[in-house]
Write a protein that holds these residues in place. Structure first.
Motif, PDB file in Angstrom:
ATOM      1  N   GLY A 149      34.054  42.881  36.296  1.00  0.00           N
ATOM      2  CA  GLY A 149      34.060  43.279  34.718  1.00  0.00           C
ATOM      3  C   GLY A 149      33.303  44.368  34.641  1.00  0.00           C
ATOM      4  O   GLY A 149      32.498  44.526  35.388  1.00  0.00           O
ATOM      5  N   VAL A 200      38.318  44.056  35.008  1.00  0.00           N
ATOM      6  CA  VAL A 200      39.053  45.021  35.779  1.00  0.00           C
ATOM      7  C   VAL A 200      39.708  44.237  37.060  1.00  0.00           C
ATOM      8  O   VAL A 200      39.198  43.221  37.117  1.00  0.00           O
ATOM      9  CB  VAL A 200      37.961  46.118  36.257  1.00  0.00           C
ATOM     10  CG1 VAL A 200      37.508  46.914  35.184  1.00  0.00           C
ATOM     11  CG2 VAL A 200      36.840  45.703  37.018  1.00  0.00           C
ATOM     12  N   GLU A 242      35.177  43.939  29.847  1.00  0.00           N
ATOM     13  CA  GLU A 242      36.219  44.475  30.145  1.00  0.00           C
ATOM     14  C   GLU A 242      36.734  43.890  31.525  1.00  0.00           C
ATOM     15  O   GLU A 242      35.904  44.172  32.310  1.00  0.00           O
ATOM     16  CB  GLU A 242      36.903  45.821  29.993  1.00  0.00           C
ATOM     17  CG  GLU A 242      38.250  46.127  30.468  1.00  0.00           C
ATOM     18  CD  GLU A 242      38.779  47.292  30.260  1.00  0.00           C
ATOM     19  OE1 GLU A 242      40.049  47.811  30.307  1.00  0.00           O
ATOM     20  OE2 GLU A 242      37.864  48.361  30.143  1.00  0.00           O
ATOM     21  N   VAL A 257      31.547  47.287  28.164  1.00  0.00           N
ATOM     22  CA  VAL A 257      31.710  48.171  27.374  1.00  0.00           C
ATOM     23  C   VAL A 257      31.171  48.131  26.060  1.00  0.00           C
ATOM     24  O   VAL A 257      31.162  49.489  25.127  1.00  0.00           O
ATOM     25  CB  VAL A 257      33.429  48.055  26.971  1.00  0.00           C
ATOM     26  CG1 VAL A 257      34.239  48.349  28.272  1.00  0.00           C
ATOM     27  CG2 VAL A 257      33.759  46.621  26.488  1.00  0.00           C
ATOM     28  N   THR A 269      30.211  42.803  25.096  1.00  0.00           N
ATOM     29  CA  THR A 269      31.628  43.113  25.311  1.00  0.00           C
ATOM     30  C   THR A 269      31.844  43.556  26.668  1.00  0.00           C
ATOM     31  O   THR A 269      31.399  44.502  27.351  1.00  0.00           O
ATOM     32  CB  THR A 269      32.098  43.945  24.263  1.00  0.00           C
ATOM     33  OG1 THR A 269      31.763  43.442  23.089  1.00  0.00           O
ATOM     34  CG2 THR A 269      33.673  43.919  24.569  1.00  0.00           C
ATOM     35  N   GLY A 271      42.308  43.762  32.191  1.00  0.00           N
ATOM     36  CA  GLY A 271      42.369  44.532  30.990  1.00  0.00           C
ATOM     37  C   GLY A 271      41.982  44.214  29.572  1.00  0.00           C
ATOM     38  O   GLY A 271      41.903  44.852  28.735  1.00  0.00           O
ATOM     39  N   GLU A 272      41.784  42.754  29.472  1.00  0.00           N
ATOM     40  CA  GLU A 272      41.261  42.166  28.195  1.00  0.00           C
ATOM     41  C   GLU A 272      39.756  42.285  28.126  1.00  0.00           C
ATOM     42  O   GLU A 272      38.956  42.438  29.108  1.00  0.00           O
ATOM     43  CB  GLU A 272      41.679  40.773  28.083  1.00  0.00           C
ATOM     44  CG  GLU A 272      43.285  40.523  28.278  1.00  0.00           C
ATOM     45  CD  GLU A 272      43.902  40.744  27.072  1.00  0.00           C
ATOM     46  OE1 GLU A 272      43.238  40.687  26.064  1.00  0.00           O
ATOM     47  OE2 GLU A 272      44.958  41.220  27.172  1.00  0.00           O
ATOM     48  N   THR A 273      39.281  42.266  26.862  1.00  0.00           N
ATOM     49  CA  THR A 273      37.896  42.303  26.756  1.00  0.00           C
ATOM     50  C   THR A 273      37.557  41.192  25.958  1.00  0.00           C
ATOM     51  O   THR A 273      38.193  40.503  25.139  1.00  0.00           O
ATOM     52  CB  THR A 273      37.287  43.537  25.732  1.00  0.00           C
ATOM     53  OG1 THR A 273      38.248  43.328  24.283  1.00  0.00           O
ATOM     54  CG2 THR A 273      37.596  44.960  26.570  1.00  0.00           C
ATOM     55  N   TYR A 274      36.131  40.524  26.291  1.00  0.00           N
ATOM     56  CA  TYR A 274      35.676  39.431  25.790  1.00  0.00           C
ATOM     57  C   TYR A 274      34.315  39.598  25.604  1.00  0.00           C
ATOM     58  O   TYR A 274      33.653  40.372  26.304  1.00  0.00           O
ATOM     59  CB  TYR A 274      35.822  38.170  26.853  1.00  0.00           C
ATOM     60  CG  TYR A 274      37.320  37.895  27.556  1.00  0.00           C
ATOM     61  CD1 TYR A 274      38.182  37.089  26.726  1.00  0.00           C
ATOM     62  CD2 TYR A 274      37.579  38.623  28.622  1.00  0.00           C
ATOM     63  CE1 TYR A 274      39.234  36.707  27.020  1.00  0.00           C
ATOM     64  CE2 TYR A 274      38.878  38.225  29.002  1.00  0.00           C
ATOM     65  CZ  TYR A 274      39.761  37.381  28.195  1.00  0.00           C
ATOM     66  OH  TYR A 274      40.948  37.160  28.840  1.00  0.00           O
TER      67      TYR A 274
END
Length: 85
Positions: A75, A65, A63, A78, A61, A15-18
């Motif tokens: 991932g 999953v 996210e 996004v 970027t 759930g985080e974005t990097y």
């Protein structure tokens, strides 16, 4: 009570974005996981239509999953392209 699944989810950052630099490995776009505690790299398998190049020359970027693909956490892209300063 904290479960193993909760701890693993925290380490993987579901759930985080990097903002990540991608490279092609084994036919997949892959990035090293930015969390040193993560036991898996990231396989970017969704949102690939947002990319102009494969692999992209700039970081994108991504996210995380909640599924595994080829032994890596999945991932999705996004946002691609350079970030505005």
């Amino acid at each position: 009570m904290t479960s193993i699944r909760d701890l693993l989810g925290d380490a993987l950052g579901v759930g985080e974005t990097y903002r990540l630099r991608l490279e092609e490995r084994d036919g997949l776009l892959v990035a090293a996981h930015p969390n040193d505690a993560s036991p898996m790299d990231i396989a970017v398998v969704e949102g690939l239509d947002r990319l102009e190049e494969r692999p992209p020359t700039e970081p994108v970027t991504v996210e995380i999953v909640g599924r595994v693909v080829g032994g890596r956490i999945a991932g999705r892209v996004v946002e691609s392209g350079p970030r505005n300063a």
